[in-house]
Design a protein around this motif. Sequence first.
Motif, mmCIF file in Angstrom:
data_model
loop_
_atom_site.group_PDB
_atom_site.id
_atom_site.type_symbol
_atom_site.label_atom_id
_atom_site.label_comp_id
_atom_site.label_asym_id
_atom_site.label_seq_id
_atom_site.Cartn_x
_atom_site.Cartn_y
_atom_site.Cartn_z
ATOM 1 N N SER A 1 0.819 -1.217 0.000
ATOM 2 C CA SER A 1 0.000 0.000 0.000
ATOM 3 C C SER A 1 0.851 1.265 0.000
ATOM 4 O O SER A 1 0.416 2.309 -0.493
ATOM 5 N N SER A 2 2.072 1.198 0.526
ATOM 6 C CA SER A 2 2.928 2.385 0.575
ATOM 7 C C SER A 2 3.252 2.911 -0.823
ATOM 8 O O SER A 2 3.526 4.101 -0.991
ATOM 9 N N ALA A 3 3.209 2.041 -1.821
ATOM 10 C CA ALA A 3 3.502 2.463 -3.192
ATOM 11 C C ALA A 3 2.520 3.525 -3.679
ATOM 12 O O ALA A 3 2.862 4.376 -4.515
ATOM 13 N N SER A 4 1.290 3.500 -3.148
ATOM 14 C CA SER A 4 0.275 4.477 -3.548
ATOM 15 C C SER A 4 0.017 5.540 -2.493
ATOM 16 O O SER A 4 -0.431 6.644 -2.815
ATOM 17 N N LEU A 5 0.290 5.226 -1.248
ATOM 18 C CA LEU A 5 -0.002 6.152 -0.156
ATOM 19 C C LEU A 5 0.971 7.314 -0.075
ATOM 20 O O LEU A 5 0.593 8.421 0.302
ATOM 21 N N TYR A 6 2.242 7.067 -0.425
ATOM 22 C CA TYR A 6 3.279 8.067 -0.206
ATOM 23 C C TYR A 6 3.769 8.662 -1.526
ATOM 24 O O TYR A 6 4.056 7.931 -2.477
ATOM 25 N N ARG A 7 3.852 9.959 -1.551
ATOM 26 C CA ARG A 7 4.323 10.639 -2.765
ATOM 27 C C ARG A 7 5.828 10.435 -2.961
ATOM 28 O O ARG A 7 6.302 10.340 -4.076
ATOM 29 N N LYS A 8 6.561 10.382 -1.860
ATOM 30 C CA LYS A 8 8.006 10.158 -1.934
ATOM 31 C C LYS A 8 8.404 9.110 -0.907
ATOM 32 O O LYS A 8 7.977 9.164 0.240
ATOM 33 N N LEU A 9 9.210 8.173 -1.331
ATOM 34 C CA LEU A 9 9.700 7.133 -0.442
ATOM 35 C C LEU A 9 11.200 6.961 -0.636
ATOM 36 O O LEU A 9 11.706 7.152 -1.751
ATOM 37 N N PRO A 10 11.915 6.570 0.417
ATOM 38 C CA PRO A 10 13.363 6.330 0.276
ATOM 39 C C PRO A 10 13.665 4.948 -0.306
ATOM 40 O O PRO A 10 14.807 4.492 -0.248
ATOM 41 N N PHE A 11 12.663 4.289 -0.845
ATOM 42 C CA PHE A 11 12.819 2.977 -1.458
ATOM 43 C C PHE A 11 11.678 2.789 -2.454
ATOM 44 O O PHE A 11 10.699 3.552 -2.451
ATOM 45 N N ASP A 12 11.808 1.794 -3.297
ATOM 46 C CA ASP A 12 10.747 1.465 -4.246
ATOM 47 C C ASP A 12 10.116 0.151 -3.792
ATOM 48 O O ASP A 12 10.771 -0.894 -3.836
#
Length: 323
Positions: A96-107
């Motif tokens: 879910s983090s792939a869609s929840l966060y605009r920027k992430l320190p990982f893919d």
Amino acid sequence: MHRLALAAAAFLVAGTTAGAAADYPSKTITVMVPHAAGGPTDTVARLVTESMTRTLGQQLVVENQGGAGGTLGTGRASRADPDGYTLLLHHVALASSASLYRKLPFDPATSFVGVGLITDVPMTIVGKADLKPDNIGELLDYIRANKDQVTYAHAGVGSASHLCGMLFQDAIDVQMTTVSYKGTGPAMTDLLGGQVEVMCDQTTNTVGHIKSGKIKSYAATTKSRLSVLPDLPTLDESGLKGFEVTIWHGLFAPKGTPGDIVDKLAAALQTALKDPRVVERFAQLGIEPVSPERATPAVLDQHLQSEIAKWKPVIQEAGIYAD
């Protein structure tokens, strides 16, 4: 000569990799859990790693780093050397983090390789002990009548309890007042204390409280009733046809970890999921380990991609994003 040099170099690399895998593990392995200690994912991690320690002959140490919906600990694991000595035990929130966060320190889709699925954990709709409704039908009527006055607790944006809550509110077409916490522990503490009214959480965290009478149970989120709570109806049988949410857990390694090491870890995981001590404790918590055929790198890699695709439209429709 150039080709011979390349061939020799390739042989040396292959030999080094094979040698590293043969000697692996030779020291302690850290398993990052990007959630607070004492929560459902932490419980699963400690049960599994205890068994894997016996199989691998080296200690697997669980390290908790909660915060930011699990992204802090996950980011740290993604930056670790891909040598098999830092792993990540995560759940659906990775997808879910792939869609929840605009920027992430990982893919989420590419930063890790799967070791294997571990569990599919049922969830339960629960309420504070003195909540007026006594069954799921009365609870649904109560929520619809009071609408946004009902308080719904969850463990933070992107958490399992948050995702379940989104689907539940969508299914009944009512938005409750959501209260976000930094982890399942604080959310459950306030539910036990009566500061919030309703929560959807994993059986790992709710069964003990339900059986002790400290919270009320209303429904399970599975298609079939739970063996650990046989009298608890499902949402599907209670009128919300097709409602089903289970929370998977999986073990990952940083991208680039040698395949032989991943395979050795997968074999140890499969052994853990057949360990009578693990199976018995899982059963007490309403959890079933996945089959050995599903506790594989290939299955987890495929499952993660399908889960990223599954949750994207749900999150986009809800319009929920985190920075």
